[in-house]
Design a protein around this motif. Structure first.
Motif, mmCIF file in Angstrom:
data_model
loop_
_atom_site.group_PDB
_atom_site.id
_atom_site.type_symbol
_atom_site.label_atom_id
_atom_site.label_comp_id
_atom_site.label_asym_id
_atom_site.label_seq_id
_atom_site.Cartn_x
_atom_site.Cartn_y
_atom_site.Cartn_z
ATOM 1 N N PRO A 146 0.837 -1.219 0.000
ATOM 2 C CA PRO A 146 0.000 0.000 0.000
ATOM 3 C C PRO A 146 0.859 1.250 0.000
ATOM 4 O O PRO A 146 1.974 1.272 0.521
ATOM 5 N N LEU A 147 0.329 2.281 -0.591
ATOM 6 C CA LEU A 147 1.013 3.570 -0.632
ATOM 7 C C LEU A 147 0.643 4.355 0.623
ATOM 8 O O LEU A 147 -0.535 4.622 0.884
ATOM 9 N N ILE A 148 1.647 4.710 1.396
ATOM 10 C CA ILE A 148 1.442 5.433 2.648
ATOM 11 C C ILE A 148 1.381 6.923 2.330
ATOM 12 O O ILE A 148 2.348 7.490 1.813
ATOM 13 N N ARG A 159 -2.986 9.309 13.097
ATOM 14 C CA ARG A 159 -3.907 8.892 12.034
ATOM 15 C C ARG A 159 -3.150 8.912 10.715
ATOM 16 O O ARG A 159 -2.564 9.924 10.338
ATOM 17 N N VAL A 160 -3.181 7.770 10.025
ATOM 18 C CA VAL A 160 -2.428 7.594 8.786
ATOM 19 C C VAL A 160 -3.403 7.225 7.676
ATOM 20 O O VAL A 160 -4.282 6.371 7.863
ATOM 21 N N TRP A 161 -3.225 7.866 6.522
ATOM 22 C CA TRP A 161 -4.038 7.564 5.347
ATOM 23 C C TRP A 161 -3.242 6.648 4.421
ATOM 24 O O TRP A 161 -2.045 6.878 4.167
ATOM 25 N N LEU A 162 -3.905 5.618 3.894
ATOM 26 C CA LEU A 162 -3.280 4.638 3.015
ATOM 27 C C LEU A 162 -4.083 4.511 1.732
ATOM 28 O O LEU A 162 -5.316 4.697 1.728
ATOM 29 N N ARG A 192 -10.701 2.075 8.777
ATOM 30 C CA ARG A 192 -12.006 2.296 8.159
ATOM 31 C C ARG A 192 -11.794 3.004 6.829
ATOM 32 O O ARG A 192 -10.687 3.462 6.525
ATOM 33 N N LEU A 193 -12.855 3.084 6.058
ATOM 34 C CA LEU A 193 -12.780 3.791 4.788
ATOM 35 C C LEU A 193 -12.663 5.288 5.032
ATOM 36 O O LEU A 193 -13.322 5.840 5.907
ATOM 37 N N ALA A 194 -11.839 5.942 4.218
ATOM 38 C CA ALA A 194 -11.658 7.389 4.335
ATOM 39 C C ALA A 194 -12.489 8.163 3.330
ATOM 40 O O ALA A 194 -12.580 9.389 3.411
ATOM 41 N N GLY A 195 -13.105 7.488 2.403
ATOM 42 C CA GLY A 195 -13.928 8.145 1.391
ATOM 43 C C GLY A 195 -14.807 7.125 0.701
ATOM 44 O O GLY A 195 -15.104 6.046 1.240
ATOM 45 N N LYS A 196 -15.215 7.440 -0.519
ATOM 46 C CA LYS A 196 -16.077 6.549 -1.273
ATOM 47 C C LYS A 196 -15.294 5.443 -1.967
ATOM 48 O O LYS A 196 -15.866 4.430 -2.349
ATOM 49 N N LYS A 197 -14.001 5.653 -2.176
ATOM 50 C CA LYS A 197 -13.176 4.644 -2.826
ATOM 51 C C LYS A 197 -12.799 3.544 -1.839
ATOM 52 O O LYS A 197 -12.426 3.817 -0.702
ATOM 53 N N ALA A 198 -12.878 2.293 -2.304
ATOM 54 C CA ALA A 198 -12.568 1.160 -1.427
ATOM 55 C C ALA A 198 -11.087 1.071 -1.109
ATOM 56 O O ALA A 198 -10.708 0.460 -0.105
ATOM 57 N N ALA A 199 -10.236 1.667 -1.944
ATOM 58 C CA ALA A 199 -8.794 1.599 -1.712
ATOM 59 C C ALA A 199 -8.285 2.703 -0.803
ATOM 60 O O ALA A 199 -7.137 2.638 -0.344
ATOM 61 N N VAL A 203 -6.126 4.708 8.982
ATOM 62 C CA VAL A 203 -5.756 3.855 10.111
ATOM 63 C C VAL A 203 -5.471 4.747 11.307
ATOM 64 O O VAL A 203 -4.668 5.681 11.220
ATOM 65 N N ASP A 204 -6.158 4.474 12.418
ATOM 66 C CA ASP A 204 -5.943 5.195 13.670
ATOM 67 C C ASP A 204 -5.099 4.327 14.591
ATOM 68 O O ASP A 204 -5.507 3.210 14.949
ATOM 69 N N VAL A 205 -3.938 4.840 14.969
ATOM 70 C CA VAL A 205 -3.032 4.151 15.876
ATOM 71 C C VAL A 205 -3.173 4.801 17.249
ATOM 72 O O VAL A 205 -2.968 6.012 17.395
ATOM 73 N N HIS A 206 -3.558 4.017 18.247
ATOM 74 C CA HIS A 206 -3.836 4.527 19.589
ATOM 75 C C HIS A 206 -2.663 4.197 20.517
ATOM 76 O O HIS A 206 -2.356 3.015 20.741
ATOM 77 N N ARG A 207 -2.039 5.231 21.048
ATOM 78 C CA ARG A 207 -0.933 5.073 21.998
ATOM 79 C C ARG A 207 -1.335 5.453 23.417
ATOM 80 O O ARG A 207 -0.695 5.032 24.369
ATOM 81 N N ARG A 208 -2.351 6.276 23.542
ATOM 82 C CA ARG A 208 -2.776 6.767 24.854
ATOM 83 C C ARG A 208 -4.262 6.508 25.031
ATOM 84 O O ARG A 208 -5.038 6.617 24.076
#
Length: 300
Positions: A146-148, A159-162, A192-199, A203-208
């Motif tokens: 995946p493209l980060i 929060r990271v978008w892929l 979870r999905l960030a928009g209408k595109k399935a790709a 990603v939410d990374v929880h540290r606290r």
């Protein structure tokens, strides 16, 4: 290296052929066919060269994109150092740059800002490590990672978008969240999905755990000016009673009577015509026949 060159040649040849094929009919309308053919070949060669170079340098460009934040920060420091070296010399410029980098870490707001954005850079690299390890889709010639994209801090982490590629889907990514959080040195993660595109996913990374930290609730400020003795203690229950009758207040009782309609004049329920006729017949039978009325008994 051989496969990269082969892909670059294929991409360049396809781009050159497509551009030349499209540009020739357009150019022939404005010039002679020989000149149009030359222009089409020139445009196709230029497009093929660009496509081949992009295909060849894409792995390098991808690595540069992964280190974009660090490279931008390093470039800014080098620019500041070069600008200050003209005025205060190389050693003075180096000392000022060191102060510029070190002092903000001792200031609480700046330290918090740098710490959160620093973790964003770290998380992007850890997600890249995870994609190299187990997050990959199958492409035409091999694994496609995946493209980060971008990352930003949140209250609980990052929060990271892929952009998923190959046959990697959101369901596959959600099945690897435990491994992803472990690779990112975090407590947990969700996707979870960030928009209408399935790709396009986030990603939410929880540290606290923000709920476990001290959260200020202004309850005391809300109760300022209120006398606690001005209200009845509703928790006190008499031993001889099941509870407290809250309707002993005249105002409350009047409101309840108004809502239930007790203060209205009670009306006699309506009777149907059949009931009225039956009551009238029973009344005549009990009173007895009148004189010269030709009374007929009710049982006939």
């Amino acid at each position: 290296m051989g496969s990269a060159r082969r892909r670059a040649k294929i991409a360049g040849g396809l781009a050159a052929f497509a551009v030349a094929l499209v540009s020739f009919p357009v150019a022939v309308l404005a010039m002679e066919w020989a000149t149009a053919l030359f222009v089409a070949v020139a445009l196709g060669a230029a497009a093929g060269l660009v496509a081949a170079v992009l295909t060849l340098v894409w792995p390098v460009a991808r690595v540069a994109w992964h280190w974009a934040g660090e490279l931008a920060l390093l470039g800014a420091l080098i620019t500041i150092y070069a600008a200050l070296a003209v005025w205060v010399g190389p050693f003075g410029s180096l000392a000022m740059v060191a102060l510029l980098v070190g002092v903000p870490w001792f200031i609480a707001p700046a330290n918090r800002f740098l710490n959160r954005w620093g973790w964003c850079m770290v998380t992007r690299h850890r997600v890249r490590v995870a994609s190299d390890a187990f997050m990959e889709g199958k492409g035409v010639r091999g694994s496609v990672r995946p493209l980060i994209l971008l990352a930003r801090p949140t209250e609980s982490g990052e929060r990271v978008w892929l952009w998923l590629r190959g046959d990697l889907t959101l369901d596959d990514l959600q099945g690897r969240l435990v491994e992803l959080s472990s690779v990112c040195w975090a407590n947990s993660a969700d996707a979870r999905l960030a928009g209408k595109k399935a790709a396009y996913v986030v990603v939410d990374v929880h540290r606290r755990d923000v709920l476990a930290e001290g959260v200020t609730v202004p309850v005391s400020a809300m109760l300022d000016g209120i006398d606690p003795d001005s209200y009845r203690d509703m928790t006190v229950v008499d031993e001889d009673d099941e509870g407290i009758d809250v309707t002993d207040d005249p105002a409350v009782q009047a409101r309840l009577d108004e809502l239930t309609g007790r203060n209205r004049r009670e009306r006699k329920p309506r009777q149907s015509r059949a009931d009225k006729a039956e009551d009238a017949a029973v009344e005549r039978h009990t009173e007895g026949p009148e004189e010269d009325d030709g009374f007929i008994p009710a049982f006939i």
